[in-house]
Scaffold this motif. Structure first.
Motif, PDB file in Angstrom:
ATOM      1  N   ARG A 129       0.806  -1.216   0.000  1.00  0.00           N
ATOM      2  CA  ARG A 129       0.000   0.000   0.000  1.00  0.00           C
ATOM      3  C   ARG A 129       0.843   1.271   0.000  1.00  0.00           C
ATOM      4  O   ARG A 129       0.390   2.320  -0.473  1.00  0.00           O
ATOM      5  CB  ARG A 129      -0.922  -0.007   1.226  1.00  0.00           C
ATOM      6  CG  ARG A 129      -1.877   1.153   1.272  1.00  0.00           C
ATOM      7  CD  ARG A 129      -3.084   0.827   2.111  1.00  0.00           C
ATOM      8  NE  ARG A 129      -4.022   1.927   2.150  1.00  0.00           N
ATOM      9  CZ  ARG A 129      -5.282   1.831   2.543  1.00  0.00           C
ATOM     10  NH1 ARG A 129      -5.757   0.662   2.923  1.00  0.00           N
ATOM     11  NH2 ARG A 129      -6.070   2.884   2.565  1.00  0.00           N
ATOM     12  N   GLY A 130       2.042   1.185   0.524  1.00  0.00           N
ATOM     13  CA  GLY A 130       2.892   2.369   0.627  1.00  0.00           C
ATOM     14  C   GLY A 130       4.213   2.184  -0.091  1.00  0.00           C
ATOM     15  O   GLY A 130       4.253   1.965  -1.289  1.00  0.00           O
ATOM     16  N   HIS A 131       5.299   2.250   0.702  1.00  0.00           N
ATOM     17  CA  HIS A 131       6.627   2.071   0.112  1.00  0.00           C
ATOM     18  C   HIS A 131       7.560   1.482   1.165  1.00  0.00           C
ATOM     19  O   HIS A 131       7.161   1.273   2.321  1.00  0.00           O
ATOM     20  CB  HIS A 131       7.176   3.400  -0.423  1.00  0.00           C
ATOM     21  CG  HIS A 131       7.127   4.521   0.581  1.00  0.00           C
ATOM     22  ND1 HIS A 131       7.984   4.595   1.653  1.00  0.00           N
ATOM     23  CD2 HIS A 131       6.330   5.615   0.644  1.00  0.00           C
ATOM     24  CE1 HIS A 131       7.726   5.678   2.351  1.00  0.00           C
ATOM     25  NE2 HIS A 131       6.716   6.324   1.765  1.00  0.00           N
ATOM     26  N   GLU A 132       8.774   1.201   0.775  1.00  0.00           N
ATOM     27  CA  GLU A 132       9.733   0.530   1.652  1.00  0.00           C
ATOM     28  C   GLU A 132       9.973   1.310   2.945  1.00  0.00           C
ATOM     29  O   GLU A 132      10.173   0.729   4.014  1.00  0.00           O
ATOM     30  CB  GLU A 132      11.057   0.306   0.926  1.00  0.00           C
ATOM     31  CG  GLU A 132      11.032  -0.824  -0.095  1.00  0.00           C
ATOM     32  CD  GLU A 132      10.931  -2.190   0.565  1.00  0.00           C
ATOM     33  OE1 GLU A 132      11.218  -2.313   1.772  1.00  0.00           O
ATOM     34  OE2 GLU A 132      10.544  -3.151  -0.143  1.00  0.00           O
ATOM     35  N   GLY A 133       9.975   2.655   2.842  1.00  0.00           N
ATOM     36  CA  GLY A 133      10.226   3.468   4.031  1.00  0.00           C
ATOM     37  C   GLY A 133       9.164   3.261   5.096  1.00  0.00           C
ATOM     38  O   GLY A 133       9.470   3.099   6.286  1.00  0.00           O
ATOM     39  N   ILE A 134       7.902   3.245   4.674  1.00  0.00           N
ATOM     40  CA  ILE A 134       6.808   3.023   5.624  1.00  0.00           C
ATOM     41  C   ILE A 134       6.877   1.600   6.174  1.00  0.00           C
ATOM     42  O   ILE A 134       6.692   1.372   7.374  1.00  0.00           O
ATOM     43  CB  ILE A 134       5.447   3.272   4.935  1.00  0.00           C
ATOM     44  CG1 ILE A 134       5.296   4.752   4.595  1.00  0.00           C
ATOM     45  CG2 ILE A 134       4.291   2.807   5.833  1.00  0.00           C
ATOM     46  CD1 ILE A 134       4.019   5.085   3.845  1.00  0.00           C
ATOM     47  N   ALA A 135       7.137   0.647   5.300  1.00  0.00           N
ATOM     48  CA  ALA A 135       7.246  -0.746   5.740  1.00  0.00           C
ATOM     49  C   ALA A 135       8.350  -0.902   6.769  1.00  0.00           C
ATOM     50  O   ALA A 135       8.197  -1.621   7.770  1.00  0.00           O
ATOM     51  CB  ALA A 135       7.493  -1.652   4.544  1.00  0.00           C
ATOM     52  N   SER A 136       9.478  -0.242   6.545  1.00  0.00           N
ATOM     53  CA  SER A 136      10.596  -0.314   7.479  1.00  0.00           C
ATOM     54  C   SER A 136      10.233   0.293   8.828  1.00  0.00           C
ATOM     55  O   SER A 136      10.585  -0.238   9.889  1.00  0.00           O
ATOM     56  CB  SER A 136      11.810   0.408   6.891  1.00  0.00           C
ATOM     57  OG  SER A 136      12.887   0.385   7.794  1.00  0.00           O
ATOM     58  N   MET A 137       9.545   1.430   8.812  1.00  0.00           N
ATOM     59  CA  MET A 137       9.134   2.075  10.055  1.00  0.00           C
ATOM     60  C   MET A 137       8.186   1.172  10.847  1.00  0.00           C
ATOM     61  O   MET A 137       8.344   0.982  12.052  1.00  0.00           O
ATOM     62  CB  MET A 137       8.451   3.410   9.744  1.00  0.00           C
ATOM     63  CG  MET A 137       8.043   4.220  10.986  1.00  0.00           C
ATOM     64  SD  MET A 137       6.425   3.776  11.655  1.00  0.00           S
ATOM     65  CE  MET A 137       5.354   4.472  10.374  1.00  0.00           C
ATOM     66  N   ILE A 138       7.193   0.590  10.154  1.00  0.00           N
ATOM     67  CA  ILE A 138       6.235  -0.286  10.826  1.00  0.00           C
ATOM     68  C   ILE A 138       6.936  -1.522  11.391  1.00  0.00           C
ATOM     69  O   ILE A 138       6.666  -1.942  12.525  1.00  0.00           O
ATOM     70  CB  ILE A 138       5.118  -0.678   9.842  1.00  0.00           C
ATOM     71  CG1 ILE A 138       4.212   0.538   9.594  1.00  0.00           C
ATOM     72  CG2 ILE A 138       4.318  -1.870  10.347  1.00  0.00           C
ATOM     73  CD1 ILE A 138       3.156   0.331   8.553  1.00  0.00           C
ATOM     74  N   ASN A 139       7.849  -2.070  10.622  1.00  0.00           N
ATOM     75  CA  ASN A 139       8.621  -3.221  11.077  1.00  0.00           C
ATOM     76  C   ASN A 139       9.409  -2.884  12.339  1.00  0.00           C
ATOM     77  O   ASN A 139       9.421  -3.642  13.322  1.00  0.00           O
ATOM     78  CB  ASN A 139       9.559  -3.694   9.976  1.00  0.00           C
ATOM     79  CG  ASN A 139      10.308  -4.966  10.365  1.00  0.00           C
ATOM     80  OD1 ASN A 139       9.700  -5.981  10.696  1.00  0.00           O
ATOM     81  ND2 ASN A 139      11.634  -4.887  10.336  1.00  0.00           N
ATOM     82  N   GLY A 140      10.050  -1.712  12.337  1.00  0.00           N
ATOM     83  CA  GLY A 140      10.852  -1.301  13.483  1.00  0.00           C
ATOM     84  C   GLY A 140      10.022  -1.084  14.738  1.00  0.00           C
ATOM     85  O   GLY A 140      10.397  -1.527  15.840  1.00  0.00           O
ATOM     86  N   VAL A 141       8.890  -0.415  14.587  1.00  0.00           N
ATOM     87  CA  VAL A 141       8.030  -0.141  15.743  1.00  0.00           C
ATOM     88  C   VAL A 141       7.500  -1.445  16.343  1.00  0.00           C
ATOM     89  O   VAL A 141       7.576  -1.666  17.560  1.00  0.00           O
ATOM     90  CB  VAL A 141       6.855   0.776  15.333  1.00  0.00           C
ATOM     91  CG1 VAL A 141       5.801   0.832  16.443  1.00  0.00           C
ATOM     92  CG2 VAL A 141       7.360   2.172  15.023  1.00  0.00           C
ATOM     93  N   LEU A 142       6.975  -2.314  15.490  1.00  0.00           N
ATOM     94  CA  LEU A 142       6.362  -3.539  16.002  1.00  0.00           C
ATOM     95  C   LEU A 142       7.393  -4.496  16.596  1.00  0.00           C
ATOM     96  O   LEU A 142       7.127  -5.157  17.613  1.00  0.00           O
ATOM     97  CB  LEU A 142       5.571  -4.225  14.886  1.00  0.00           C
ATOM     98  CG  LEU A 142       4.349  -3.442  14.372  1.00  0.00           C
ATOM     99  CD1 LEU A 142       3.674  -4.194  13.228  1.00  0.00           C
ATOM    100  CD2 LEU A 142       3.344  -3.189  15.495  1.00  0.00           C
ATOM    101  N   ARG A 143       8.575  -4.573  16.007  1.00  0.00           N
ATOM    102  CA  ARG A 143       9.603  -5.464  16.569  1.00  0.00           C
ATOM    103  C   ARG A 143      10.159  -4.901  17.871  1.00  0.00           C
ATOM    104  O   ARG A 143      10.542  -5.672  18.767  1.00  0.00           O
ATOM    105  CB  ARG A 143      10.709  -5.719  15.539  1.00  0.00           C
ATOM    106  CG  ARG A 143      10.199  -6.518  14.338  1.00  0.00           C
ATOM    107  CD  ARG A 143      11.260  -7.190  13.521  1.00  0.00           C
ATOM    108  NE  ARG A 143      10.649  -7.932  12.417  1.00  0.00           N
ATOM    109  CZ  ARG A 143      10.123  -9.143  12.518  1.00  0.00           C
ATOM    110  NH1 ARG A 143      10.126  -9.758  13.690  1.00  0.00           N
ATOM    111  NH2 ARG A 143       9.598  -9.741  11.462  1.00  0.00           N
TER     112      ARG A 143
END
Length: 466
Positions: A129-143
């Motif tokens: 739905r977005g881009h790698e930057g958003i995916a990376s941020m979500i990954n970092g927060v949840l982990r």
């Protein structure tokens, strides 16, 4: 524009509604973002989205759980997310915010979903739905949240109202009001109950079947059901899926209605041959219950402000085989100008209200309402009570009911009415299941969401002196 003709000369077939290819989590995310950004009603948007997506029953259940659970726990989820997002969760794009909330809800509240699976799904959705930057941020927060594990807890030294509001995810102002009205213990019990899944309850149509017989029929279908302890016509269905899809429902053997709501017609006590006015009737559940109790003999005027809602009432009565109900469209405040004074044996005013008794079914209500909303609706309720009271015959009964637990809309509204209308007197009615339940005083009965797992409901029976 006229439809195109087919080569054979007939009308061309209309295109079928296109199936939306989406997963349960994607459907839930779209609904959550729509509620957050556009102010959509969660139940309406979810139903429409599920129809378009055509998910399996299991995925439909998951999407529903994610939507309602995430909205219900929103304040708690935001509190934890804010620890890991520098700018704060409220400043994120709505769909990103919804995705983080939904993912944390799975991690914190759903045991059957492995936490790492919830994270991986969120990252994949973000990439799509977005881009790698958003995916990376979500990954970092949840982990980061996963690494915290059980150390991620609420503060232990919060004032009581703040602790309840944060732990059970309710607006602080609402918790403070309930503490003032009911005390800390009951206020917290109500908040906790609001986060539990709603029960499925049905009302037997005694014109077609007895309750014991219907229980046997449901058992034969493989459903787990029991008689309601609150309503003499009620059945609680512990398992069995969507009860509106059952052949017994289509045959008019029962209606789907909350147990608390069933007590309204019991309080009204309509008898065969009477003339009854239901002032705010849609979608028609209480109207149909009244007709059933009258043996479908008499006259029932089902009024509602909105003309399009008359179809809902008509569908109910046709399915149940009822013929004593007639439609009326108009403002309840103007009914006194359309009907002769003292022309009804029974009048039901199931009034518009804040809806705080049905938060379990409509979790976004807690975030959508304000103190000003509650005050405004209370003023309207008093006007409606005054307006319809003159339509009750001497010796007749006026029932006032709401699906809220706010004393301003309930006991105080009735107290003011009785103060200004000496021709009416409060008349208690028996609800055996409530005998051992505490009441907050004043006229009528107040059912709280934590008492029976049913909706919060208020019902007052007022008799006009003969």
């Amino acid at each position: 524009m006229a439809a195109k003709a087919s080569k054979s000369g007939g009308e061309a077939p209309r295109p079928r509604r296109r199936k939306v290819d989406a997963t349960a989590r994607e459907v839930a995310l779209n609904v959550l973002a729509g509620v957050d950004e556009g102010g959509a009603y969660s139940n309406l948007l979810l139903n429409r989205s599920l129809q378009q997506a055509e998910l399996s029953p299991a995925d439909t259940g998951l999407a529903t759980e994610l939507v309602y659970g995430t909205i219900a726990r929103q304040a708690t989820l935001d509190y934890f997310l804010d620890r890991f997002i520098k700018s704060g969760v409220k400043r994120l794009n709505p769909w990103v915010r919804a995705l983080l909330r939904m993912s944390l809800y799975q991690i914190r509240y759903l045991d059957r979903i492995p936490p790492h699976a919830a994270v991986n799904e969120a990252v994949e959705i973000a990439k799509k739905r977005g881009h790698e930057g958003i995916a990376s941020m979500i990954n970092g927060v949840l982990r980061s949240i996963l690494r915290e594990g059980e150390a991620l807890t609420l503060p232990q030294d919060l004032p009581t109202a703040e602790r309840i509001a944060l732990e059970h995810s309710h607006p602080l102002w609402l918790v403070e009001r309930w503490i003032a009205q009911y005390g800390e213990e009951t206020a917290e019990a109500v908040c906790a109950a609001n986060n539990q899944p709603p029960k499925v309850s049905i009302r037997v149509n005694p014109l077609r079947v007895e309750r014991d017989e219907l229980l046997r029929e449901l058992e034969a279908e493989g459903r787990e059901a029991r008689a309601s302890e609150l309503s003499p016509q009620g059945i609680v269905v512990e398992s069995g899926g969507n009860m509106a899809n059952d052949g017994l429902y289509r045959d008019g053997r029962y209606s789907i209605q909350d147990e608390s709501s069933m007590l309204v017609a019991e309080a009204l006590d309509p008898q065969p041959g009477m003339s009854v006015l239901d002032c705010c009737a849609a979608p028609g559940g209480k109207t149909a219950h009244i007709a059933e109790k009258m043996g479908d003999k008499g006259r029932i005027v089902a009024n509602d402000l909105h003309e399009h809602k008359q179809k809902l009432i008509q569908e109910q009565t046709e399915r149940l085989g009822l013929t004593s109900v007639e439609s009326s469209v108009g403002d309840a405040l103007a009914l006194k100008d359309r009907y002769e004074p003292a022309s009804f044996d029974r009048v039901l005013l199931d009034a518009p209200c804040s809806g705080f008794g049905v938060i379990r079914r409509k979790p976004d209500l807690r975030w959508a309402k304000t103190p000003e909303d509650a005050a405004s609706i209370a003023k309207l309720q008093r006007q409606m009570l005054n307006a319809v009271s003159g339509l009750v015959k001497p010796g007749g009964i006026l029932v006032y009911s709401t699906c809220t637990i706010e004393r301003e809309e309930n006991q105080r509204a009735v107290a003011e009415f009785l103060r200004d209308h000496a021709e009416f007197v409060d008349e208690p009615f028996e609800v055996p299941a409530l005998e051992n339940q505490p009441q907050v005083g004043g006229a009528g009965v107040q059912i709280l969401p934590n008492q029976f797992g049913s909706d919060g409901f208020y019902i007052a029976r007022l008799r006009r002196r003969g």
